[in-house]
Design a protein around this motif. Structure first.
Motif, PDB file in Angstrom:
ATOM      1  N   ARG A 266     -23.111  50.159 105.814  1.00  0.00           N
ATOM      2  CA  ARG A 266     -22.660  51.138 104.831  1.00  0.00           C
ATOM      3  C   ARG A 266     -21.175  51.393 105.020  1.00  0.00           C
ATOM      4  NH1 ARG A 266     -21.792  56.376 105.049  1.00  0.00           N
ATOM      5  NH2 ARG A 266     -22.706  56.516 107.133  1.00  0.00           N
ATOM      6  N   LEU A 267     -20.407  51.239 103.940  1.00  0.00           N
ATOM      7  CA  LEU A 267     -18.968  51.476 103.981  1.00  0.00           C
ATOM      8  C   LEU A 267     -18.602  52.878 103.527  1.00  0.00           C
ATOM      9  CD1 LEU A 267     -17.766  48.109 102.410  1.00  0.00           C
ATOM     10  CD2 LEU A 267     -17.819  48.717 104.839  1.00  0.00           C
ATOM     11  N   GLN A 268     -19.256  53.328 102.468  1.00  0.00           N
ATOM     12  CA  GLN A 268     -18.924  54.637 101.898  1.00  0.00           C
ATOM     13  C   GLN A 268     -20.106  55.145 101.084  1.00  0.00           C
ATOM     14  OE1 GLN A 268     -15.690  54.531  99.067  1.00  0.00           O
ATOM     15  NE2 GLN A 268     -15.239  56.693  99.325  1.00  0.00           N
ATOM     16  N   THR A 269     -20.347  56.427 101.158  1.00  0.00           N
ATOM     17  CA  THR A 269     -21.402  57.068 100.369  1.00  0.00           C
ATOM     18  C   THR A 269     -20.810  58.309  99.708  1.00  0.00           C
ATOM     19  OG1 THR A 269     -23.077  56.348 101.961  1.00  0.00           O
ATOM     20  CG2 THR A 269     -23.699  58.128 100.461  1.00  0.00           C
ATOM     21  N   PHE A 270     -21.125  58.498  98.435  1.00  0.00           N
ATOM     22  CA  PHE A 270     -20.634  59.684  97.737  1.00  0.00           C
ATOM     23  C   PHE A 270     -21.573  60.048  96.594  1.00  0.00           C
ATOM     24  CE2 PHE A 270     -18.536  55.927  96.121  1.00  0.00           C
ATOM     25  CZ  PHE A 270     -18.632  56.040  94.745  1.00  0.00           C
ATOM     26  N   VAL A 271     -21.487  61.295  96.171  1.00  0.00           N
ATOM     27  CA  VAL A 271     -22.265  61.801  95.037  1.00  0.00           C
ATOM     28  C   VAL A 271     -21.299  62.031  93.890  1.00  0.00           C
ATOM     29  CG1 VAL A 271     -23.672  63.722  94.184  1.00  0.00           C
ATOM     30  CG2 VAL A 271     -24.010  62.867  96.514  1.00  0.00           C
ATOM     31  N   THR A 272     -21.712  61.607  92.701  1.00  0.00           N
ATOM     32  CA  THR A 272     -20.881  61.771  91.510  1.00  0.00           C
ATOM     33  C   THR A 272     -21.628  62.599  90.476  1.00  0.00           C
ATOM     34  OG1 THR A 272     -19.831  59.629  91.884  1.00  0.00           O
ATOM     35  CG2 THR A 272     -19.652  60.535  89.681  1.00  0.00           C
ATOM     36  N   ARG A 273     -20.902  63.494  89.832  1.00  0.00           N
ATOM     37  CA  ARG A 273     -21.463  64.306  88.749  1.00  0.00           C
ATOM     38  C   ARG A 273     -20.766  63.926  87.454  1.00  0.00           C
ATOM     39  NH1 ARG A 273     -20.079  70.488  88.770  1.00  0.00           N
ATOM     40  NH2 ARG A 273     -18.049  69.548  88.371  1.00  0.00           N
ATOM     41  N   TYR A 274     -21.560  63.693  86.416  1.00  0.00           N
ATOM     42  CA  TYR A 274     -21.025  63.420  85.080  1.00  0.00           C
ATOM     43  C   TYR A 274     -21.430  64.573  84.167  1.00  0.00           C
ATOM     44  CZ  TYR A 274     -20.553  58.703  86.939  1.00  0.00           C
ATOM     45  OH  TYR A 274     -20.215  57.626  87.709  1.00  0.00           O
ATOM     46  N   ARG A 275     -20.464  65.068  83.351  1.00  0.00           N
ATOM     47  CA  ARG A 275     -20.704  66.143  82.396  1.00  0.00           C
ATOM     48  C   ARG A 275     -19.980  65.829  81.096  1.00  0.00           C
ATOM     49  NH1 ARG A 275     -18.965  71.618  85.187  1.00  0.00           N
ATOM     50  NH2 ARG A 275     -16.999  70.512  85.242  1.00  0.00           N
ATOM     51  N   PRO A 276     -20.399  66.435  79.983  1.00  0.00           N
ATOM     52  CA  PRO A 276     -19.738  66.170  78.699  1.00  0.00           C
ATOM     53  C   PRO A 276     -18.432  66.947  78.548  1.00  0.00           C
ATOM     54  CG  PRO A 276     -21.557  67.670  78.354  1.00  0.00           C
ATOM     55  CD  PRO A 276     -21.589  67.272  79.817  1.00  0.00           C
ATOM     56  N   HIS A 277     -17.522  66.774  79.512  1.00  0.00           N
ATOM     57  CA  HIS A 277     -16.193  67.391  79.480  1.00  0.00           C
ATOM     58  C   HIS A 277     -15.160  66.276  79.606  1.00  0.00           C
ATOM     59  CE1 HIS A 277     -18.057  71.312  79.967  1.00  0.00           C
ATOM     60  NE2 HIS A 277     -18.679  70.877  81.045  1.00  0.00           N
ATOM     61  N   ALA A 278     -13.970  66.515  79.143  1.00  0.00           N
ATOM     62  CA  ALA A 278     -12.909  65.499  79.211  1.00  0.00           C
ATOM     63  C   ALA A 278     -12.800  64.939  80.629  1.00  0.00           C
ATOM     64  CB  ALA A 278     -11.578  66.121  78.782  1.00  0.00           C
TER      65      ALA A 278
ATOM     66  N   SER B  35     -23.121  47.408  95.788  1.00  0.00           N
ATOM     67  CA  SER B  35     -23.270  48.861  95.697  1.00  0.00           C
ATOM     68  C   SER B  35     -24.683  49.197  95.247  1.00  0.00           C
ATOM     69  CB  SER B  35     -22.234  49.470  94.756  1.00  0.00           C
ATOM     70  OG  SER B  35     -22.313  48.886  93.480  1.00  0.00           O
ATOM     71  N   LEU B  36     -25.106  50.387  95.637  1.00  0.00           N
ATOM     72  CA  LEU B  36     -26.405  50.917  95.268  1.00  0.00           C
ATOM     73  C   LEU B  36     -26.144  52.215  94.511  1.00  0.00           C
ATOM     74  CD1 LEU B  36     -29.524  51.297  97.437  1.00  0.00           C
ATOM     75  CD2 LEU B  36     -28.532  53.340  96.407  1.00  0.00           C
ATOM     76  N   VAL B  37     -26.797  52.374  93.370  1.00  0.00           N
ATOM     77  CA  VAL B  37     -26.679  53.601  92.577  1.00  0.00           C
ATOM     78  C   VAL B  37     -28.072  54.207  92.466  1.00  0.00           C
ATOM     79  CG1 VAL B  37     -26.019  54.594  90.355  1.00  0.00           C
ATOM     80  CG2 VAL B  37     -24.765  52.617  91.253  1.00  0.00           C
ATOM     81  N   LEU B  38     -28.229  55.444  92.942  1.00  0.00           N
ATOM     82  CA  LEU B  38     -29.513  56.152  92.925  1.00  0.00           C
ATOM     83  C   LEU B  38     -29.393  57.367  92.023  1.00  0.00           C
ATOM     84  CD1 LEU B  38     -32.368  56.912  94.057  1.00  0.00           C
ATOM     85  CD2 LEU B  38     -31.156  58.081  95.922  1.00  0.00           C
ATOM     86  N   GLY B  39     -30.259  57.456  91.006  1.00  0.00           N
ATOM     87  CA  GLY B  39     -30.276  58.627  90.130  1.00  0.00           C
ATOM     88  C   GLY B  39     -30.849  59.832  90.859  1.00  0.00           C
ATOM     89  N   LEU B  40     -30.140  60.951  90.820  1.00  0.00           N
ATOM     90  CA  LEU B  40     -30.568  62.178  91.492  1.00  0.00           C
ATOM     91  C   LEU B  40     -31.101  63.182  90.479  1.00  0.00           C
ATOM     92  CD1 LEU B  40     -27.559  62.604  93.967  1.00  0.00           C
ATOM     93  CD2 LEU B  40     -29.840  61.672  94.460  1.00  0.00           C
ATOM     94  N   PRO B  41     -31.893  64.167  90.951  1.00  0.00           N
ATOM     95  CA  PRO B  41     -32.395  65.191  90.031  1.00  0.00           C
ATOM     96  C   PRO B  41     -31.273  66.060  89.482  1.00  0.00           C
ATOM     97  CG  PRO B  41     -33.319  65.476  92.262  1.00  0.00           C
ATOM     98  CD  PRO B  41     -32.355  64.340  92.317  1.00  0.00           C
TER      99      PRO B  41
ATOM    100  N   GLU C 172     -25.958  67.626  82.847  1.00  0.00           N
ATOM    101  CA  GLU C 172     -25.286  67.063  84.024  1.00  0.00           C
ATOM    102  C   GLU C 172     -26.104  65.925  84.587  1.00  0.00           C
ATOM    103  OE1 GLU C 172     -22.966  70.855  86.013  1.00  0.00           O
ATOM    104  OE2 GLU C 172     -24.865  70.200  86.893  1.00  0.00           O
ATOM    105  N   ARG C 173     -25.433  64.836  84.894  1.00  0.00           N
ATOM    106  CA  ARG C 173     -26.070  63.671  85.525  1.00  0.00           C
ATOM    107  C   ARG C 173     -25.474  63.538  86.922  1.00  0.00           C
ATOM    108  NH1 ARG C 173     -24.516  57.673  85.057  1.00  0.00           N
ATOM    109  NH2 ARG C 173     -26.288  56.659  86.038  1.00  0.00           N
ATOM    110  N   TRP C 174     -26.336  63.403  87.930  1.00  0.00           N
ATOM    111  CA  TRP C 174     -25.904  63.242  89.313  1.00  0.00           C
ATOM    112  C   TRP C 174     -26.399  61.901  89.837  1.00  0.00           C
ATOM    113  CZ3 TRP C 174     -23.112  67.025  91.942  1.00  0.00           C
ATOM    114  CH2 TRP C 174     -23.013  68.262  91.301  1.00  0.00           C
ATOM    115  N   VAL C 175     -25.540  61.175  90.545  1.00  0.00           N
ATOM    116  CA  VAL C 175     -25.933  59.914  91.180  1.00  0.00           C
ATOM    117  C   VAL C 175     -25.356  59.839  92.593  1.00  0.00           C
ATOM    118  CG1 VAL C 175     -26.165  58.606  89.024  1.00  0.00           C
ATOM    119  CG2 VAL C 175     -23.993  58.585  90.248  1.00  0.00           C
ATOM    120  N   LEU C 176     -26.093  59.169  93.455  1.00  0.00           N
ATOM    121  CA  LEU C 176     -25.628  58.850  94.794  1.00  0.00           C
ATOM    122  C   LEU C 176     -25.197  57.392  94.763  1.00  0.00           C
ATOM    123  CD1 LEU C 176     -25.795  59.800  97.963  1.00  0.00           C
ATOM    124  CD2 LEU C 176     -27.635  58.133  97.963  1.00  0.00           C
TER     125      LEU C 176
END
Length: 123
Positions: free
Chosen positions: A16-28, A45-51, A100-104
């Motif tokens: 594992r090189l790096q792990t982070f959580v990303t949030r996407y929202r309908p804002h600029a 890379s691995l993308v995991l959908g979060l609740p 809001e969409r969250w992914v690891l």
């Protein structure tokens, strides 16, 4: 039949090189990540959908593959879904239209080490 990696003369492991959580929202500048290839030194890379408490509309991943990006795949990547991407694959997160969409995300490197043969007992 045996999986080809089990017959291989080398073993492979993921680092594992790096792990982070990303949030996407309908804002600029928060709706999605445009088409890209992950950084130098990343083998995949691995993308995991979060609740998400409030849910979301849109989102997911688009992946381009094949000669001249001939093939296009769209994956919804809902909560608990995983998408594994190779290092040279063009992809993007798709725009979120509401909520809001969250992914690891995990970037990793593949290490290959030769397997050592066990010594044969003397005859």
């Amino acid at each position: 039949s045996v999986h080809p990696y089990l017959r291989a003369k080398a073993s492979r492991s993921l680092v594992r090189l790096q792990t982070f959580v990303t949030r996407y929202r309908p804002h600029a500048d928060e709706t999605h990540l445009p088409r890209h290839i992950d950084g130098a030194g990343v083998d995949g890379s691995l993308v995991l959908g979060l609740p998400s408490e409030c849910g979301f509309g849109g989102g997911g991943l688009t992946v381009w593959d094949g000669e001249g990006d001939a093939e296009l795949f769209e994956y919804p990547v809902g909560c608990g879904d995983v998408c594994l991407l190779d290092s040279k694959v063009w992809h993007q997160s798709n725009p979120v239209t509401w909520g809001e969409r969250w992914v690891l995300v995990i970037f990793y490197r593949v290490l290959t080490e030769p397997r050592h043969r066990a010594a044969r007992p003397p005859a």
